[in-house]
Design an enzyme around this catalytic site. Structure first.
Site, PDB file in Angstrom:
ATOM      1  N   SER A 267      -7.595  -5.335   0.705  1.00 27.59           N
ATOM      2  CA  SER A 267      -6.997  -6.029  -0.432  1.00 27.59           C
ATOM      3  C   SER A 267      -5.655  -6.613  -0.009  1.00 27.59           C
ATOM      4  CB  SER A 267      -6.788  -5.054  -1.587  1.00 27.59           C
ATOM      5  OG  SER A 267      -5.619  -4.293  -1.344  1.00 27.59           O
ATOM      6  N   LYS A 268      -5.115  -7.467  -0.876  1.00 26.24           N
ATOM      7  CA  LYS A 268      -3.856  -8.090  -0.492  1.00 26.24           C
ATOM      8  C   LYS A 268      -2.724  -7.067  -0.383  1.00 26.24           C
ATOM      9  CE  LYS A 268      -3.005  -9.964  -5.117  1.00 26.24           C
ATOM     10  NZ  LYS A 268      -2.743 -11.215  -5.831  1.00 26.24           N
ATOM     11  N   ARG A 269      -2.838  -5.983  -1.131  1.00 31.31           N
ATOM     12  CA  ARG A 269      -1.803  -4.940  -1.070  1.00 31.31           C
ATOM     13  C   ARG A 269      -1.833  -4.170   0.257  1.00 31.31           C
ATOM     14  NH1 ARG A 269       0.245  -6.902  -4.547  1.00 31.31           N
ATOM     15  NH2 ARG A 269      -0.530  -7.157  -6.654  1.00 31.31           N
ATOM     16  N   ASP A 270      -2.984  -4.210   0.936  1.00 27.82           N
ATOM     17  CA  ASP A 270      -3.090  -3.447   2.178  1.00 27.82           C
ATOM     18  C   ASP A 270      -2.126  -3.949   3.242  1.00 27.82           C
ATOM     19  OD1 ASP A 270      -4.963  -1.686   1.250  1.00 27.82           O
ATOM     20  OD2 ASP A 270      -6.639  -3.006   1.741  1.00 27.82           O
TER      21      ASP A 270
END
Ligand code: GLU
Length: 514
Positions: A267-270
């Site tokens: 995910s983009k948060r990763d």
């Protein structure tokens, strides 16, 4: 693949923010496939969802693709014969297809208000069905042209009441999707919802616009992420309903990209979690959570990113790992795309970058770092920079680390690794350093080979090993124990700078140990 028409593929991003690295991979695979088949690669901007539209996102997408060398043949900037290539500029043409589907009995008008939908969900929840959807089970209990009296429907339409158009899914069918990667994928129509095709504002949803455009733009192969596989059942029904089944594109759904630890979808948060970029370019959103560092700003060579992405879900079936874009175009094949998720291995991305760094001529690297060096007000003579790059490139992950990790090539040593100095500065060290300095002073040419010979001779005469002086030389010249070979470093620094640093260091070392 079984299409006889000239290959036409598309990348169809929605401009809802920064382009996730998985999107870049989709664009890359599409372009490779098009080029390999002498076909055409289109870029289509899917911006019909006004609520999710983010200003600047389209430019970001274009810039990100261009940085990677992914260049569409047709698109909003290039133009082309089947444009416009932005769905918002095509909005008037979708409605007629939704109406056609209604006329043929494959779609229907629905007048449900938000409160009706809420009530339906609540009712189903009470009945033990939390994942309620608008489908064949409930449609006759709702307010639509299937459940209502035709006169009532006409009356409402004439009075200008808001309505949407929904796809009518017939229960009890098996829908086969032939996927070029996964083979035959079967969906049960009982499980599918009656997707909205046209919204109250007359705008199409993704599903309708996507199918209409793929048809009108002559798309032969749809290559996209696996998250779209479930929608494909609806898409197949739309092609059928519109009578376009003969020219329905072939489908290939690319494997998901998984987190570095393999636990779930990347995910983009990763990016923040694992300390690595997951976007091609940095993105400055409105909030901190919506701002990300990109591969470009991290210092990646775009060729390394492309090479890394190519291998994220595909392999050539040989040992070769380094591929230029041209080589990828030749080697790429849908048959060799994996079915299972591709783990995002950032170490591998860095490894690729190092390979490209090592193979890039020093003069090119010099040009790349020149602005960084200039910004510091340091010497930026191209041949000096090239010499520094030559020595440093195997020691860094990114070209832009060369001037920071090798700052001692450009500026005097400010601080030393003091623990090391204390360990190495022995009572007789000064005498040996001074004696070697005297010999160095008499040396006219300053090549690393000559310097090494000179020092070696001295050490042999005094029955010393390299360890007696080399670490001290290194500390004097660079301040740290890390860095390229001492004699190579001296050659690049030149006689004056090298000797001045050795001279000064002796005083500094005394002080540190004093
Ligand atoms: N607009 C969709 C997306 O954002 C396109 C999916 C497709 O390729 O059909 O990914």
């Amino acid at each position: 693949m079984t299409q006889n028409r000239p290959v036409r593929v598309r990348f169809a991003p929605s401009p809802t923010g920064a382009l996730h690295i998985g999107g870049v991979r989709t664009a890359l695979y599409n372009m490779l496939f098009a080029r390999q088949h002498g076909g055409t690669f289109l870029l289509r901007i899917e911006d019909t969802d006004q609520n999710r539209y983010v200003p600047g996102a389209e430019d970001y997408i274009l810039e990100a693709l261009a940085w990677c060398g992914i260049v569409p043949d047709e698109g909003p900037t290039q133009g082309g014969s089947v444009g416009p290539y932005r769905q918002s500029e095509r909005k008037d043409l979708y409605r007629q297809y939704a109406e056609q589907l209604v006329e043929r009995g494959h779609a229907y008008y629905a007048f449900d208000r938000p409160q009706d939908l809420d009530a339906m969900r609540e009712r189903l929840k009470q009945a033990g069905n939390p994942a309620a959807q608008y489908d064949h089970r409930i449609r006759m209990d709702m307010r639509n042209s299937l459940s209502m009296d035709p006169e009532d429907v006409t009356h409402r339409m004439e009075a200008g009441e808001d309505f949407i158009i929904r796809l009518k899914i017939e229960p009890g069918q098996e829908i086969h999707v032939r996927d070029e990667i996964r083979g035959d994928v079967v969906f049960q129509s009982d499980e599918l919802d009656d997707k909205v095709l046209l919204k109250t504002d007359g705008m199409p949803t993704y599903h309708l616009a996507n199918i209409v455009d793929d048809h009108l733009m002559g798309i032969t192969h749809v290559i996209r992420g696996e998250e779209w596989l479930p929608s494909t059942a609806h898409h197949v029904l739309l092609y059928r309903g519109l009578g376009w089944e003969d020219t329905m594109p072939a489908f290939a759904h690319l494997p998901l990209i998984m987190k570095p630890d393999g636990k779930g979808k990347l995910s983009k948060r990763d990016g923040a979690r694992f300390g690595m970029p997951v976007f091609p370019l940095s993105w400055q959103g409105e909030t901190e959570e919506d701002s990300f560092t990109g591969f470009r700003e991290t210092g990646f060579d775009p060729r390394a990113v492309v090479n890394f992405l190519a291998f994220l879900g595909w392999n050539p079936g040989t040992e070769q790992e380094i591929f230029s874009m041209d080589e990828l175009i030749k080697a790429f094949s849908i048959d060799r795309i994996h079915k299972s998720g591709a783990r995002f291995d950032f170490d591998k991305a860095q490894w690729y970058n190092q390979q490209y760094l090592l193979s890039t001529p020093a003069s090119e690297l010099a040009a790349l770092i020149a602005p960084l060096v200039e910004a510091q007000g340091w010497e930026r003579d191209p041949s000096f920079l090239a010499q520094v790059c030559d020595l440093m490139k195997e020691r860094v992950s990114y070209a832009r680390d060369i001037p920071t990790q090798g700052s001692y090539f450009f500026t005097d040593v400010g601080t030393y690794d003091e623990a090391m100095v204390r360990k190495r500065w022995k009572p007789d060290s000064r005498a040996h350093l001074e004696a070697i300095l005297t010999r160095l002073q008499a040396q006219d040419t300053f090549t690393s080979e000559e310097l090494e010979d000179l020092v070696k001779h001295y050490l042999e005469e005094h029955q010393l090993g390299f360890g007696a002086v080399l670490p001290l030389f290194r500390l004097a010249l660079a301040g740290t124990m890390k860095g390229p070979g001492v004699f190579e470093m001296m050659e690049v620094l030149g006689k004056d700078r090298s000797l001045a640093r050795l001279e000064k260091a002796m005083g500094d070392f005394d002080r540190i140990c004093g």
